[in-house]
Design an enzyme around this catalytic site. Sequence first.
Site, mmCIF file in Angstrom:
data_model
loop_
_atom_site.group_PDB
_atom_site.id
_atom_site.type_symbol
_atom_site.label_atom_id
_atom_site.label_comp_id
_atom_site.label_asym_id
_atom_site.label_seq_id
_atom_site.Cartn_x
_atom_site.Cartn_y
_atom_site.Cartn_z
ATOM 1 N N TRP A 116 1.069 -0.935 -0.352
ATOM 2 C CA TRP A 116 -0.305 0.362 0.371
ATOM 3 C C TRP A 116 0.782 1.513 0.090
ATOM 4 O O TRP A 116 0.509 1.819 -0.578
ATOM 5 C CB TRP A 116 -0.704 0.282 1.488
ATOM 6 C CG TRP A 116 -1.836 -0.845 1.413
ATOM 7 C CD1 TRP A 116 -1.832 -2.581 2.312
ATOM 8 C CD2 TRP A 116 -2.731 -1.833 0.064
ATOM 9 N NE1 TRP A 116 -2.543 -3.496 1.821
ATOM 10 C CE2 TRP A 116 -3.676 -2.918 0.139
ATOM 11 C CE3 TRP A 116 -3.816 -0.770 -0.887
ATOM 12 C CZ2 TRP A 116 -4.765 -2.869 -0.077
ATOM 13 C CZ3 TRP A 116 -3.832 -1.621 -2.033
ATOM 14 C CH2 TRP A 116 -5.418 -2.927 -1.541
ATOM 15 N N ASP A 185 -1.292 7.158 6.432
ATOM 16 C CA ASP A 185 -2.325 6.009 6.705
ATOM 17 C C ASP A 185 -1.822 4.616 7.460
ATOM 18 O O ASP A 185 -1.243 3.817 7.103
ATOM 19 C CB ASP A 185 -1.687 5.521 5.065
ATOM 20 C CG ASP A 185 -2.683 4.193 5.013
ATOM 21 O OD1 ASP A 185 -3.613 3.369 5.423
ATOM 22 O OD2 ASP A 185 -2.684 3.439 3.727
ATOM 23 N N LYS A 209 -11.348 -1.310 8.630
ATOM 24 C CA LYS A 209 -10.512 -2.540 9.461
ATOM 25 C C LYS A 209 -10.644 -2.710 11.090
ATOM 26 O O LYS A 209 -10.747 -3.442 11.630
ATOM 27 C CB LYS A 209 -8.996 -2.538 9.045
ATOM 28 C CG LYS A 209 -9.104 -2.692 7.963
ATOM 29 C CD LYS A 209 -7.399 -2.568 7.069
ATOM 30 C CE LYS A 209 -7.312 -2.215 5.792
ATOM 31 N NZ LYS A 209 -7.443 -3.723 5.208
#
Length: 371
Positions: A116, A185, A209
């Site tokens: 990511w 992030d 999440k």
Amino acid sequence: MQTLEARILPGMQTPGRLYNFAAGPAVLPEPVLLEMKAELPLYKNVGASILEISHRSPEYTDVAERARAHLRRLLGLSDDWHILFLQGGASLQFHQVPLNFLPKDGTADYLVTGSWAKKALKEAQFLGNARVAASSEDRNFSYLPDPAVWDLDPAAAYLHFTSNNTIFGTQFATEPQVEVPLVCDASSDFLSRPIDIDRYGLIYAGAQKNVGPAGVTLVLVRDDFLQRRNRPLPTLLDYGTHTAKLFHTPPVYAVYVVEKVLRWLLDLGGLAAIAKINEAKAQQLYTRIDASDFYRGTAAPEARSKMNVTFRLPSEELEKRFVEEAKEAGLLALKGHRSVGGIRASIYNACPPEAVEALVDFMDHFERRHG
């Protein structure tokens, strides 16, 4: 004898609800799910479901403001911080952050510690001079680069990092100690522990999440950092548009769930309390992995994630059998990411300690039979 589908497992209230180790969308607190169920047909006294009311109604406005108030309490946010509920996931933020904050004649530094983070860098490089300050790709993202070897630009607009590596199972223990603002992030470890909020200019996290369901992305941006943004910008991709007013329809139901999860966290005792629970879960699982050669952790011990625990077995055939038999035992979604294989147990905030205990017991049983 009760079937697994009828049994109420320890830590659960609902018959047939199993232990969910999915990486995302991930487990939600069961009390929140039950509250959602009770309120779904009729929200308070409005005569309709929360799914059916206007995003500009007083009822939704109250939900959003309570969610913001909970976040301020949990993180100790001052009024200098804007709290946004956006859409497009973290992947849109990969582009929106540099669009807003990477100057045409400047640079931004990126720590590339997983898939990511690599995607975030790629999006930024479409827009300008985004630099690799450090990378762990040389060892398949199994470690975090030593800060002593980072190649930092002291004039960078920001340093971007991904606090937790969902796929490869690594996590920054603390914030990078740099002079420039941090952009993070935090999708897979947001609100799992206290953080030093003063070090950040912007934090973004897909909710699916640790904070709520898929469909909403939380963005926290400090006002002095916001004022540095490039202009002009496309209206919808300008953070200033969203800090100024409710510009368009937000994901109402997702924000409604986020408010409940944040309240659940507060009721537990906040971030210090959930961090203690998460530490105990992770320690129990890593202790079991390290107890024999049958299980092998894939992340460097000093970089191990407390959210996503990754490990391998002696063969891929055994890993496949492990996942299948675990599901039969009531342990869901333990297959590793398709890009790396192996086993991954995501033990986010809402994963109950009883689930980790059950997984460890299963690991003991599986090794006795197949080791």
